[in-house]
Design an enzyme around this catalytic site. Structure first.
Site, mmCIF file in Angstrom:
data_model
loop_
_atom_site.group_PDB
_atom_site.id
_atom_site.type_symbol
_atom_site.label_atom_id
_atom_site.label_comp_id
_atom_site.label_asym_id
_atom_site.label_seq_id
_atom_site.Cartn_x
_atom_site.Cartn_y
_atom_site.Cartn_z
ATOM 1 N N GLY A 1 25.127 68.048 76.529
ATOM 2 C CA GLY A 1 26.412 67.476 76.934
ATOM 3 C C GLY A 1 27.436 67.503 75.820
ATOM 4 O O GLY A 1 27.101 67.503 74.634
ATOM 5 N N ASP B 1 16.740 65.978 71.956
ATOM 6 C CA ASP B 1 15.903 67.042 72.508
ATOM 7 C C ASP B 1 16.290 68.406 71.941
ATOM 8 O O ASP B 1 15.423 69.238 71.647
ATOM 9 C CB ASP B 1 15.997 67.052 74.034
ATOM 10 C CG ASP B 1 15.211 65.908 74.663
ATOM 11 O OD1 ASP B 1 13.986 65.863 74.484
ATOM 12 O OD2 ASP B 1 15.839 65.054 75.306
ATOM 13 N N LYS C 1 24.326 65.366 67.479
ATOM 14 C CA LYS C 1 25.391 65.197 68.467
ATOM 15 C C LYS C 1 24.909 64.361 69.645
ATOM 16 O O LYS C 1 23.870 64.648 70.203
ATOM 17 C CB LYS C 1 25.846 66.576 68.951
ATOM 18 C CG LYS C 1 26.874 66.592 70.077
ATOM 19 C CD LYS C 1 26.389 66.623 71.500
ATOM 20 C CE LYS C 1 25.212 67.428 71.810
ATOM 21 N NZ LYS C 1 24.772 67.261 73.250
ATOM 22 N N THR C 2 25.619 63.315 69.986
ATOM 23 C CA THR C 2 25.508 62.637 71.283
ATOM 24 C C THR C 2 26.429 61.429 71.268
ATOM 25 O O THR C 2 26.427 60.664 70.299
ATOM 26 C CB THR C 2 24.084 62.175 71.641
ATOM 27 O OG1 THR C 2 24.131 61.379 72.826
ATOM 28 C CG2 THR C 2 23.440 61.354 70.546
#
Length: 550
Positions: free
Chosen positions: A78, A173, A199-200
């Site tokens: 995402g 992940d 990243k998130t």
């Protein structure tokens, strides 16, 4: 390109770098590491990348002459604000190492590596995307790099392009997959390094070496602006309760940070629900009691924040979802049988396959929620919680409870609801100054790790509540963050998710304030993200970081 006035000005912003990255960086190796859990299993799976030391950069001597560094970059999973600045940080970093260095972007995520779809990222292309949101410079995707044939296909194009390394920009992940890839290439002595970047927007990729994942700062500022707008509306109209679901599947970091920024009446924290083993009924009773007490004060309005993944933390729901994930897992006989059934028969069939307690709960849920729980699983084999309208489930249950309280003479107010889900609104926002600087530093860090021959590392930038010049750049072995978890019915190595710590400073501060915020109207209206103006406004880190490092 057609660009706005803001984009034109934003393109001029020059991200700040830690001192160690402003010239030649000197690497300092620390202690050897071990995984956070399951040390024996992780070491057996990663014999070539397990136990590597932590790395910190210090400011070195004059820039030395280096050979060109060619890197392939992949955006995975995402979107999160700042991805373009990671790429521009990599580009500028390898050009500082040697002007002949080249950067290639694989299109559409990890699938671009496997399918050999790529583009060379030139200075002209990079300049169009500096300080912008989104991942549209090369696109992203959710293809999982798990099979050896995929690794071999990636190696083919890496050799064709004379790549020294791949940099994978992703969440837990994706970075786990990056480490698997690094291990495989070392085993084959392929000569291709793999580096990850954290990243998130969910904020659940964090530890002592990764203080925050990029995008969290910007996303929570965008959501907080929207929450503030709704609070202003609620306080103006004085007739609605707004139930707001916030993105963040596995942890409540977004909800907690937004609560600290805006001071709403109710904020549910999934980790607290799990710790106290609260049932749906107990959560509804709490929310209804706040609504009733505010009504007693003449306030028939309010704002409630609900984490996206809440229902997975309610013990009775967690058990049900776990059984459903195993029952409906891709490739299983039961999963195939379920898909062959008529939709009208599916609910009864699912209930017949569950344990008695799970079956009773499943049958008691509104049909819409029950159907949402049986939708196709995400790429990791789990229920897609973003598709479950938890905010509406709770709103309807609170409404029913208040009707009962009215009959008992315990509620005399009015209760009208409005529902919202804030998710995609924040994922591609133009990065805040903090994220613009942080991401650019992560990219520059990745370029140095590659030039120094490192693999199986994640870029790390720490000391983030200090001015950017004082940030500490370096690398952390990905295996250090791993444990074993059940995925698709099998135990697999994954980076351990960081949940909200109930004994941590941010949550403990929230607990001291939530009673006051519940009954009073103490809303804060953050307004839009500020890029231009005093640094006391523009460059603030999150409340979470400030409280953690106070």
């Amino acid at each position: 390109m057609n660009i706005s006035a803001l984009q034109k000005e934003r393109a001029k912003y020059q991200p700040k770098l830690p001192k160690s990255l402003q010239g030649s960086a000197k690497l300092v190796e620390g202690e050897k590491t071990k995984s956070v859990a399951n040390q024996k299993e992780i070491e057996e799976l990663f014999p070539n990348t397990y136990g590597m030391p932590l790395i910190a950069f210090e400011k070195g001597e004059e820039q030395k002459s280096n050979s060109p560094v060619n890197i392939g970059v992949i955006l995975s999973g995402g979107q999160a604000p700042g991805g373009h600045n990671v790429i521009s940080g990599i580009f500028d970093g390898i050009k500082r190492i040697n002007p002949e260095s080249k950067l290639y972007g694989f299109l559409g995520g990890p699938g671009g590596l496997v399918d050999h779809v790529y583009v060379e990222l030139t200075a002209k292309k990079i300049d169009e995307y500096r300080n912008t949101g989104g991942f549209d410079i090369i696109g992203s995707g959710r293809t999982k790099l798990e099979e050896e044939w995929q690794f071999d296909k990636g190696l083919e194009i890496a050799k064709d392009l004379d790549l020294n390394a791949l940099v994978i920009i992703g969440g837990d992940d994706s970075n786990t997959n990056a480490c698997v890839l690094a291990e495989y290439y070392l085993k084959k002595n392929a000569g291709v390094q793999v580096i990850g970047c954290p990243k998130t927007i969910d904020g659940d990729l964090k530890n002592e070496m990764i203080e925050t994942s990029f995008g969290f700062d910007t996303a929570t500022k965008v959501y907080s602006e929207l929450i503030g707008n709704i609070q202003r509306d609620a306080n103006s109209a004085k007739k609605y309760w707004h139930f707001i679901k916030l993105m963040g599947r596995s942890a409540s970091h977004i909800g907690l940070e937004c609560a600290l920024k805006t001071q709403p009446n109710i904020t549910l924290i999934s980790e607290e629900v799990a710790e106290k083993k609260q049932t749906l009924g107990e959560i509804v009773d709490y929310m209804a009691s706040v609504v009733a007490q505010r009504a007693d004060n003449g306030d028939n309005f309010g704002v409630a924040l609900i984490p996206e993944g809440l229902i997975e933390f309610v013990p009775e729901m967690k058990k049900l979802i776990s059984e459903l994930n195993d029952l409906l897992a891709e490739g299983t006989e039961t999963g195939k049988e379920f898909k062959m059934l008529k939709k009208s028969h599916r609910r009864e069939w699912v209930a017949s396959q569950l344990s008695p307690d799970a079956a009773n709960l499943f049958q008691s849920l509104p049909s819409g929620i029950a159907n949402q729980l049986t939708l196709d699983r995400d790429p990791h084999g789990n229920v897609q919680v973003s598709l479950i309208e938890t905010e509406k489930l709770l709103g309807e249950m609170v409404k029913t409870r208040l009707a009962e309280m009215k009959e008992e003479g315990k509620f005399s107010g009015k209760f009208n609801t409005q529902y919202h889900f804030f998710g995609y609104e924040g994922r591609c926002a133009a990065p805040s100054n903090f994220d613009a600087d942080y991401c650019y530093s992560l990219g520059a860090t990745a370029s140095v790790l590659v030039s120094e021959g490192k693999t199986g590392y994640m870029a790390s930038v720490r000391n983030l509540t200090a001015p950017a010049e004082e940030w500490i750049a370096g690398g952390v072995p990905v295996t250090m963050m791993m444990n074993m978890e059940r995925r698709h019915g099998h135990m697999k190595p994954v980076i351990q998710k960081a949940l909200v710590e109930l004994d941590g400073a941010p949550f403990k501060y929230f607990v001291t304030k939530r009673g006051e915020w519940a009954l009073g109207t103490h809303y804060i209206y953050p307004g839009p993200i500020q890029y231009f103006g005093p640094s006391e406004i523009c460059d603030l880190p999150t409340q979470t970081l400030k409280l953690e490092q106070a």
